[in-house]
Design an enzyme around this catalytic site. Sequence first.
Site, PDB file in Angstrom:
ATOM      1  N   HIS A  12       0.821  -1.210   0.000  1.00  0.00           N
ATOM      2  CA  HIS A  12       0.000   0.000   0.000  1.00  0.00           C
ATOM      3  C   HIS A  12       0.855   1.261   0.000  1.00  0.00           C
ATOM      4  O   HIS A  12       2.033   1.247   0.373  1.00  0.00           O
ATOM      5  CB  HIS A  12      -0.918   0.017   1.235  1.00  0.00           C
ATOM      6  CG  HIS A  12      -0.157   0.035   2.526  1.00  0.00           C
ATOM      7  ND1 HIS A  12       0.365   1.190   3.072  1.00  0.00           N
ATOM      8  CD2 HIS A  12       0.169  -0.956   3.389  1.00  0.00           C
ATOM      9  CE1 HIS A  12       0.985   0.907   4.206  1.00  0.00           C
ATOM     10  NE2 HIS A  12       0.886  -0.391   4.421  1.00  0.00           N
ATOM     11  N   GLU A  92      -2.383  -6.940   7.562  1.00  0.00           N
ATOM     12  CA  GLU A  92      -1.145  -6.610   8.268  1.00  0.00           C
ATOM     13  C   GLU A  92      -0.976  -7.517   9.486  1.00  0.00           C
ATOM     14  O   GLU A  92      -1.945  -8.088   9.992  1.00  0.00           O
ATOM     15  CB  GLU A  92      -1.203  -5.136   8.713  1.00  0.00           C
ATOM     16  CG  GLU A  92      -0.046  -4.648   9.568  1.00  0.00           C
ATOM     17  CD  GLU A  92       1.269  -4.612   8.825  1.00  0.00           C
ATOM     18  OE1 GLU A  92       1.835  -5.702   8.608  1.00  0.00           O
ATOM     19  OE2 GLU A  92       1.736  -3.504   8.497  1.00  0.00           O
TER      20      GLU A  92
END
Length: 219
Positions: A12, A92
């Site tokens: 990202h 994550e």
Amino acid sequence: MARPRRIVLLRHGESEGNIDDTVYEREPDHALSLTTAGLHQAEEAGAELRELFGGERISAYVSPYRRTHQTFQALALAPERVRMREEPRLREQDWGNWQDREDVRLQKAYRDAYGHFFYRFAQGESGADVYDRVGAFLESLWRSFEHPDHPPNVLIVTHGLTMRLFCMRWFHWTVAEFESLSNPGNAEYRVLELGTKGKYTMDRPFEHWCSPESIGFTG
């Protein structure tokens, strides 16, 4: 089996947490947004990926975090050629819930000394836990290749640690090899390309912060 021609792993863009770690005390990790710079990074990556994919179809898997969804949207891929699925196993590494900045900094120091693969955050996951769920995702991914009309491209929008662990699992790297690698930068990507002998190779390696031989254990 219709294996894809390429598998692209994308981190990202820059998020609020990348520039201000106090935000974790007020906002959930999964709810953090891209910064203006992060949005521009994702847009630039999108221009490169659109050229890479050309007019080919894409099967995309996106971590459920806000910043990964925003990154995917900023790529501006042609929607008629993309099949996008949210994939929670690509999230994550979990560090717990709202975080105390000083406690997290102390735990990160412990992790650096103990090892990123084995150290478990007090209320969260170890790198080994992330490796296990990435492995479970890979089993699902391989099953999808059995469809004779599978798109020739796979795009995975995820996080830096998860990217490294995906490649560790895919290429059968040792723990020491994983520990020696640095995360890619925000909105950086790696391309796994299918060769003539049926094996995938990565277009460029991750940067090394040390040699695997200097790590105090072996895989």
